[in-house]
Design an enzyme around this catalytic site. Structure first.
Site, mmCIF file in Angstrom:
data_model
loop_
_atom_site.group_PDB
_atom_site.id
_atom_site.type_symbol
_atom_site.label_atom_id
_atom_site.label_comp_id
_atom_site.label_asym_id
_atom_site.label_seq_id
_atom_site.Cartn_x
_atom_site.Cartn_y
_atom_site.Cartn_z
ATOM 1 N N CYS A 3 0.864 -1.184 0.178
ATOM 2 C CA CYS A 3 0.116 -0.058 -0.055
ATOM 3 C C CYS A 3 0.961 1.304 0.029
ATOM 4 C CB CYS A 3 -0.950 0.113 1.265
ATOM 5 S SG CYS A 3 -2.045 1.319 1.351
ATOM 6 N N CYS A 25 -4.418 -2.529 5.884
ATOM 7 C CA CYS A 25 -4.325 -1.101 5.283
ATOM 8 C C CYS A 25 -5.583 -0.736 4.526
ATOM 9 C CB CYS A 25 -3.081 -1.122 4.754
ATOM 10 S SG CYS A 25 -2.721 0.612 3.890
#
Length: 400
Positions: A102, A202
């Site tokens: 991410c 995330c």
């Protein structure tokens, strides 16, 4: 003189809230940008905040600090680059780290592009790590350093960043400890001051992983085998890797995961799919009646087998050598990259919040080999190993 413009990723958490305040105090022109990356709730545990709550909190913080606020929807990119990668890795029997992905693919790539469109000179996040810029041979080099808060150091999550990404990055709370961040937020009366830290994947949140993965991966009934701690399978002469210059073949052999096979164990139950399990996992087998807890020590997705061992000190959980394939080696500090045939003693880490471990890196034609002084628990294919020179993260790679 015109103020430098910084776009901060306001997540709706306390860390990015205080990071925005610090930037403002430092004299930057600050813009808050909230990323909407995921709005599918399949497998998400309901107690976790959905993105709408986070967006509300982020907006409230921006209003309180008197900074402009924008929202950007990056969910298509997030699905393609992070979630699809996760599914593909689990399907292969590897355990990915979506947070590292991410940061590399979203926060410091697509998000950074959006920030630059808003005229940003820099992009900031609420990560607990530090950046230092030094001159090496007349050229600017950016050092990625551990955060001052040992308990919260998040440099590991940024282990795949490049010099180009670091050049535009700011980490305003990297030299502040978490309790101080909470204190500042409380003093400023920010809505996020007492908000719990986000957990889980995330931007997705805390998930029931098998349920989440079943969006793409079919449940498949298979067998669970228990392997005794005294099995011949775990007899390895680690001392061969501790020689000053071990042979390539020795390193390659010792870096392999244990070759689990039903002949080494006995069947104790069934599971719903080997790709739903990861090494070191304790919960999820739902098999009782043993004097000590069972831990996953190996999986075989090809034959849909899961192997378990009894007790957290089971030798099947420990190895001293791991390998990173040549095309999976990444240098944050390209100027410190190792040449084939070179060995270097560094600090090593195979997961977030793990204390730095001592060991040696051997750079060979057939990959990078990490040889640890102490056997490591739960070395897992698909995860990232990172290496540090003292407290500077200089490189990383995917464990094969």
């Amino acid at each position: 003189m015109q103020k430098k413009k910084v776009v901060i990723g306001l997540s709706g958490g306390v860390d990015s809230s205080v990071a925005a305040y610090v930037l403002k105090e430092q004299g930057y022109e600050v813009i808050g940008l909230f990323m909407k990356n995921w709005h599918d709730t399949t497998g998400v545990l309901k107690a976790d905040c959905p993105w709408l709550d986070d967006q509300f909190d982020a907006k409230a913080v921006a209003m309180k600090l008197g900074i402009p606020f924008h929202t950007v929807d990056l969910s298509d990119f997030y699905r393609q680059r992070v979630v699809d990668y996760m599914f593909a890795e689990y399907e292969k029997g590897r355990t990915p780290n979506p947070d590292v992905l991410c940061n590399r693919e979203i926060k410091f790539d697509v998000f950074m592009d959006k920030a630059l469109e808003l005229g940003a000179d820099y992009v900031a996040t609420g990560h607990y790590c530090r950046k230092e810029t030094v001159m090496v041979d007349g050229k600017e080099v950016h050092r990625l350093l551990a955060g001052s808060d040992d308990n919260k150091d998040q440099s590991y999550f940024l282990c795949q960043l490049s010099q180009a990404q670091l050049a535009k990055a700011l980490f305003p709370i990297g030299d502040i400890v978490k309790p101080e961040v909470r204190r500042i937020a409380n003093e400023l009366n920010l809505i996020t001051a007492h908000k719990k830290d986000s957990q889980g994947i995330c931007f997705v949140g805390k998930v029931d992983l098998p349920v989440f993965l079943q969006q793409k991966l079919e449940p498949k009934k298979g067998r669970v085998f228990i392997v005794d701690k005294d099995s011949e399978l775990f007899v390895r002469d680690w001392s061969k890797a501790e020689l000053e210059n071990p042979e390539d073949e020795v390193l390659e052999e010792l870096s392999k995961p244990y070759a689990f096979h039903p002949k080494y164990g006995k069947k104790i139950g069934d599971h719903n799919g080997a790709h739903f399990y990861t090494i070191g996992q304790r919960k999820g087998l739902n098999i009782g009646g043993f004097p000590e807890p069972l831990f996953i020590i190996g999986t075989n997705v090809e034959y849909n087998q899961v192997y378990a061992g009894m007790g957290k000190e089971h030798p099947g959980l420990f190895r001293k050598v791991l390998r990173i394939m040549p095309d999976e080696i990444h240098w944050v500090r390209e100027d410190l990259a190792m040449n084939v045939g070179e060995s270097r003693r560094l600090n090593l880490r195979i997961r977030y919040r793990q204390p730095l471990q001592k060991g040696i890196l051997h750079c060979r034609e057939n990959g990078m080999f990490l040889v640890f002084d102490e056997a490591q628990r739960g070395i897992t294919a698909g995860q990232f190993a990172s290496w540090y020179d003292e407290d500077e993260l200089i490189g990383s790679g995917v464990i094969s």
